[in-house]
Design an enzyme around this catalytic site. Sequence first.
Site, short mmCIF file in Angstrom:
data_model
loop_
_atom_site.label_atom_id
_atom_site.label_comp_id
_atom_site.label_asym_id
_atom_site.label_seq_id
_atom_site.Cartn_x
_atom_site.Cartn_y
_atom_site.Cartn_z
N LYS A 108 0.85 -1.18 0.00
CA LYS A 108 0.00 0.00 0.00
C LYS A 108 0.89 1.23 0.00
O LYS A 108 1.94 1.24 0.65
CB LYS A 108 -0.92 0.01 1.23
CG LYS A 108 -1.97 -1.09 1.21
CD LYS A 108 -2.83 -1.06 2.46
CE LYS A 108 -3.84 -2.21 2.45
NZ LYS A 108 -4.66 -2.23 3.70
N LYS A 121 5.89 15.46 -6.93
CA LYS A 121 4.98 14.50 -6.31
C LYS A 121 5.78 13.46 -5.55
O LYS A 121 6.78 12.94 -6.05
CB LYS A 121 4.12 13.81 -7.38
CG LYS A 121 3.06 12.86 -6.80
CD LYS A 121 2.14 12.35 -7.91
CE LYS A 121 1.01 11.50 -7.34
NZ LYS A 121 0.06 11.07 -8.38
N ASP A 140 8.81 7.09 -3.55
CA ASP A 140 9.01 7.49 -4.94
C ASP A 140 8.82 8.99 -5.04
O ASP A 140 7.86 9.54 -4.47
CB ASP A 140 8.00 6.80 -5.86
CG ASP A 140 8.24 5.30 -5.97
OD1 ASP A 140 9.40 4.88 -5.82
OD2 ASP A 140 7.27 4.56 -6.22
#
Length: 231
Positions: A108, A121, A140
Amino acid sequence: MSKLITTEPLKSMAEVISNYAMKQQSVSERNIPKKQSLLRKEITYETEVQTSADSIWNVYSSPDIPRLLRDVLLPGVFEKLDVIAGNGGVGTVLDIAFPLGAVPRRYKEKFVKINHEKRLKEVVMIEGGYLDMGCTFYMDRIHIFEKTPNSCVIESSIIYEVKEEYAGKMAKLITTEPLESMAEVISGYVLKKRLQVFGFEIKPKLRFNLLLCLIICLVIAGGMFVAGVPL
């Protein structure tokens, strides 16, 4: 009496007490778990794309990116890619599973930062995956840099922390390959959809207006031609 009264008994007592204290300290130290050493790693992949930074960022930052990846850009790659919390913005949690044999198989992740001004992001793994394999942190990071009005650089990074004894194993498993694939399919998707006029990229919001203007111009030109008016 001075010869009979000495400090020997006190010295012996002090020695016994000192030895006892040292033994207790040694036992206490053995019972304290050693702090595990963590290593912080970062790997980065960059690719240049011949389209605007905004057009690439619009896809990466889209609230619809989970569905887009699952159904359009990478069909068949995921066994499951479900939004279990949030609406695609910061705080969104994804439940991701891959077919049998993939490593990691399931995890998750959570969107923790979406900065439109910086085109940045960050997505953090919060359960399963590499966290069950020796990592204590995994993230990430996608950063889109404008190079020219019609070109940009996609910087895809992985930042992770791993227990020292698992560092070698994880270094072989963790690569930027998944982020490279994502950058490739998103770039291809945007390049297929873009529209250029005289070398300048037209943003999607302007396409309808541009098309309408072209239609009007053609209608006017056709009317003038039928009426015999010199063009």
